[in-house]
Scaffold this motif. Structure first.
Motif, PDB file in Angstrom:
ATOM      1  N   VAL A   1       0.845  -1.196   0.000  1.00 40.85           N
ATOM      2  CA  VAL A   1       0.000   0.000   0.000  1.00 40.85           C
ATOM      3  C   VAL A   1       0.877   1.241   0.000  1.00 40.85           C
ATOM      4  N   LEU A   2       0.271   2.377  -0.338  1.00 47.18           N
ATOM      5  CA  LEU A   2       1.003   3.642  -0.408  1.00 47.18           C
ATOM      6  C   LEU A   2       0.743   4.439   0.857  1.00 47.18           C
ATOM      7  N   ALA A   3       1.809   4.767   1.578  1.00 45.96           N
ATOM      8  CA  ALA A   3       1.710   5.623   2.758  1.00 45.96           C
ATOM      9  C   ALA A   3       1.814   7.072   2.304  1.00 45.96           C
ATOM     10  N   VAL A   4       0.838   7.882   2.683  1.00 48.87           N
ATOM     11  CA  VAL A   4       0.826   9.300   2.307  1.00 48.87           C
ATOM     12  C   VAL A   4       0.566  10.135   3.554  1.00 48.87           C
ATOM     13  N   ALA A   5       0.938  11.410   3.491  1.00 52.02           N
ATOM     14  CA  ALA A   5       0.708  12.319   4.617  1.00 52.02           C
ATOM     15  C   ALA A   5      -0.788  12.569   4.796  1.00 52.02           C
TER      16      ALA A   5
ATOM     17  N   ASN B   1       1.275  -3.719   4.043  1.00 53.51           N
ATOM     18  CA  ASN B   1       0.179  -3.242   4.888  1.00 53.51           C
ATOM     19  C   ASN B   1       0.446  -3.495   6.366  1.00 53.51           C
ATOM     20  N   TRP B   2       1.006  -4.673   6.697  1.00 53.39           N
ATOM     21  CA  TRP B   2       1.212  -4.998   8.104  1.00 53.39           C
ATOM     22  C   TRP B   2       2.288  -4.127   8.753  1.00 53.39           C
ATOM     23  N   ALA B   3       3.227  -3.616   7.937  1.00 52.31           N
ATOM     24  CA  ALA B   3       4.297  -2.787   8.483  1.00 52.31           C
ATOM     25  C   ALA B   3       3.790  -1.396   8.859  1.00 52.31           C
ATOM     26  N   LEU B   4       2.618  -1.004   8.346  1.00 52.48           N
ATOM     27  CA  LEU B   4       2.065   0.326   8.615  1.00 52.48           C
ATOM     28  C   LEU B   4       1.055   0.331   9.754  1.00 52.48           C
ATOM     29  N   THR B   5       0.672  -0.838  10.236  1.00 51.68           N
ATOM     30  CA  THR B   5      -0.430  -0.916  11.192  1.00 51.68           C
ATOM     31  C   THR B   5      -0.256   0.018  12.386  1.00 51.68           C
ATOM     32  N   GLU B   6       0.905  -0.026  13.035  1.00 54.50           N
ATOM     33  CA  GLU B   6       1.081   0.782  14.237  1.00 54.50           C
ATOM     34  C   GLU B   6       1.060   2.266  13.928  1.00 54.50           C
ATOM     35  N   TYR B   7       1.544   2.664  12.741  1.00 53.83           N
ATOM     36  CA  TYR B   7       1.567   4.081  12.382  1.00 53.83           C
ATOM     37  C   TYR B   7       0.178   4.586  11.991  1.00 53.83           C
TER      38      TYR B   7
ATOM     39  N   ASP C   1      -2.537   3.322  13.379  1.00 55.81           N
ATOM     40  CA  ASP C   1      -3.216   3.406  14.667  1.00 55.81           C
ATOM     41  C   ASP C   1      -2.873   4.705  15.391  1.00 55.81           C
ATOM     42  N   LEU C   2      -1.641   5.190  15.171  1.00 57.17           N
ATOM     43  CA  LEU C   2      -1.218   6.455  15.784  1.00 57.17           C
ATOM     44  C   LEU C   2      -1.664   7.667  14.969  1.00 57.17           C
ATOM     45  N   ASP C   3      -2.301   7.425  13.829  1.00 57.81           N
ATOM     46  CA  ASP C   3      -2.789   8.483  12.936  1.00 57.81           C
ATOM     47  C   ASP C   3      -1.652   9.363  12.415  1.00 57.81           C
ATOM     48  N   LEU C   4      -0.484   8.743  12.172  1.00 60.03           N
ATOM     49  CA  LEU C   4       0.641   9.502  11.626  1.00 60.03           C
ATOM     50  C   LEU C   4       0.520   9.687  10.127  1.00 60.03           C
ATOM     51  N   VAL C   5       0.018   8.669   9.439  1.00 64.06           N
ATOM     52  CA  VAL C   5      -0.081   8.698   7.977  1.00 64.06           C
ATOM     53  C   VAL C   5      -1.400   8.053   7.563  1.00 64.06           C
ATOM     54  N   ARG C   6      -1.668   8.093   6.263  1.00 67.05           N
ATOM     55  CA  ARG C   6      -2.799   7.392   5.690  1.00 67.05           C
ATOM     56  C   ARG C   6      -2.275   6.323   4.729  1.00 67.05           C
ATOM     57  N   ALA C   7      -3.064   5.262   4.528  1.00 65.31           N
ATOM     58  CA  ALA C   7      -2.703   4.195   3.589  1.00 65.31           C
ATOM     59  C   ALA C   7      -3.701   4.192   2.438  1.00 65.31           C
ATOM     60  N   VAL C   8      -3.184   4.127   1.219  1.00 64.94           N
ATOM     61  CA  VAL C   8      -4.020   4.150   0.018  1.00 64.94           C
ATOM     62  C   VAL C   8      -3.669   2.927  -0.833  1.00 64.94           C
TER      63      VAL C   8
ATOM     64  N   PHE D   1       0.903 -14.996  11.677  1.00 65.94           N
ATOM     65  CA  PHE D   1      -0.552 -14.917  11.686  1.00 65.94           C
ATOM     66  C   PHE D   1      -1.099 -14.545  13.063  1.00 65.94           C
ATOM     67  N   SER D   2      -0.287 -14.664  14.081  1.00 60.63           N
ATOM     68  CA  SER D   2      -0.705 -14.222  15.402  1.00 60.63           C
ATOM     69  C   SER D   2      -0.472 -12.727  15.598  1.00 60.63           C
ATOM     70  N   ASN D   3       0.596 -12.204  14.981  1.00 63.83           N
ATOM     71  CA  ASN D   3       1.041 -10.849  15.297  1.00 63.83           C
ATOM     72  C   ASN D   3       0.822  -9.812  14.203  1.00 63.83           C
ATOM     73  N   LEU D   4       0.652 -10.238  12.952  1.00 65.26           N
ATOM     74  CA  LEU D   4       0.553  -9.280  11.859  1.00 65.26           C
ATOM     75  C   LEU D   4      -0.884  -9.129  11.388  1.00 65.26           C
ATOM     76  N   SER D   5      -1.245  -7.922  10.986  1.00 65.06           N
ATOM     77  CA  SER D   5      -2.598  -7.635  10.514  1.00 65.06           C
ATOM     78  C   SER D   5      -2.633  -7.559   8.993  1.00 65.06           C
ATOM     79  N   GLY D   6      -3.732  -8.064   8.416  1.00 59.79           N
ATOM     80  CA  GLY D   6      -3.965  -7.863   6.994  1.00 59.79           C
ATOM     81  C   GLY D   6      -3.264  -8.825   6.060  1.00 59.79           C
ATOM     82  N   ILE D   7      -2.619  -9.886   6.604  1.00 60.33           N
ATOM     83  CA  ILE D   7      -1.927 -10.815   5.736  1.00 60.33           C
ATOM     84  C   ILE D   7      -2.835 -12.008   5.408  1.00 60.33           C
ATOM     85  N   ARG D   8      -2.485 -12.748   4.363  1.00 61.74           N
ATOM     86  CA  ARG D   8      -3.262 -13.900   3.933  1.00 61.74           C
ATOM     87  C   ARG D   8      -2.355 -15.111   3.821  1.00 61.74           C
TER      88      ARG D   8
END
Length: 307
Positions: A167-171, A243-249, A251-258, A296-303
């Motif tokens: 995914v694309l991380a944007v401000a 996508n899973w690498a951005l989850t914590e950011y 949640d902190l509302d630092l960036v948006r994912a597109v 699969f226990s710790n990461l979000s959004g993976i398949r």
């Protein structure tokens, strides 16, 4: 009356929170899982879950069986590990190189757990950002490479770990922040922040920009994912990340994912590459089992990946 498969089923339902996802984790249909659960409840003569709740809620009886599963299953797995070690010998070597910069997030816990189970295996870790790791794997300098870019080679086996969406991380203030998805041409006007490796080893180029014949307006590199996110948050560019690498950011509302592209977006598979035949080595099998379970226990959004 209770069997290990019953305990594993209840544990999967608890971890997944729904029968649909639990069935996916257990590689069975939802119908088969429901039938197995009803059969178990019939055998025990008591309901185990409260249906039509999300996440699924366990009855008092179900909670007792779930507690048993949490106690027994880890003991069974530890015993199985010990038996594997006895069958295969207790020494070996596992030298791993990583092509995925953000993979340290889930790999370190997997290595810690593996080290506890196989203390006699010589374990080493390196970042494969300045050399070609597959060649080193074939030569025997490495024993495993974590990569999302398989290379055709009869001497190498690629064992799938999981699928992830790029995914694309944007401000937050970016004009792209409100978009549902972006086309490749949108990046022609953006500074793209990437890890400092060749374009041929970056998914955003190989799977998104290059097929469309598009190049970003400018490039900037950063070695660490947190640094990339901070640059994006400051409006200094955009970054394509798992996508899973951005989850914590997020949640902190630092960036948006597109999403990148229309439809399902850009999905990639992360593999553990080993030499042909080494996939049968018990401690490599153990590492794969441990790594997948923790992912699969710790990461979000993976398949789950085929194969």
């Amino acid at each position: 009356m209770l069997e290990l498969r019953h305990l594993a089923t209840l544990q999967a339902i608890d971890e997944a929170g729904s029968l649909v996802e639990a069935a996916e984790r257990l590689h069975v249909t939802q119908s088969a899982l429901s039938h197995q659960l009803k059969d178990l409840e019939h055998r025990l003569g008591v309901a185990l879950i409260v249906r039509r709740t999300r996440p699924i809620r366990f009855t008092t009886a179900g909670g007792r069986v779930l507690a048993l599963a949490r106690q027994v299953l880890p003991q069974v797995r530890r015993t199985e590990t010990e038996l594997r070690r006895l069958a295969a010998g207790q020494s070996g070597r596992l030298h791993i190189a990583i092509e995925c910069h953000s993979c340290f997030q889930w790999l370190m816990p997997a290595l810690d757990r593996f080290r506890e189970a196989w203390p006699e295996v010589e374990l080493d870790l390196s970042a494969a950002f300045s050399f070609t790791p597959q060649a080193a794997l074939v030569r025997g300098d490495l024993d495993m490479v974590i990569t999302s870019d398989p290379v055709d080679n009869d001497a190498v086996r690629y064992l799938p770990l999981f699928r992830y969406e790029l995914v694309l991380a944007v401000a937050r203030q970016s004009a792209l922040a409100g978009a549902r998805a972006v086309a490749p041409r949108a990046l022609a006007e953006e500074t793209l922040i990437t890890y400092p490796v060749e374009h041929e080893r970056l998914d955003v180029f190989t799977a998104f920009l290059d097929p469309a014949g598009v190049a970003p307006a400018a490039l900037r590199t950063a070695e660490l994912t947190p640094m990339m996110v901070q640059l994006v948050a400051a409006g200094r560019g955009v970054a394509a990340l798992p996508n899973w690498a951005l989850t914590e950011y997020l949640d902190l509302d630092l960036v948006r994912a597109v999403r990148l592209g229309e439809g399902e977006g850009v999905w990639r598979t992360l593999y553990a590459a080993v030499r042909d035949g080494d996939e049968q080595v018990p401690f490599i099998q153990e590492f794969m089992d441990t790594a997948r379970a923790l992912c699969f226990s710790n990461l979000s959004g993976i398949r789950r990946a085929a194969g």
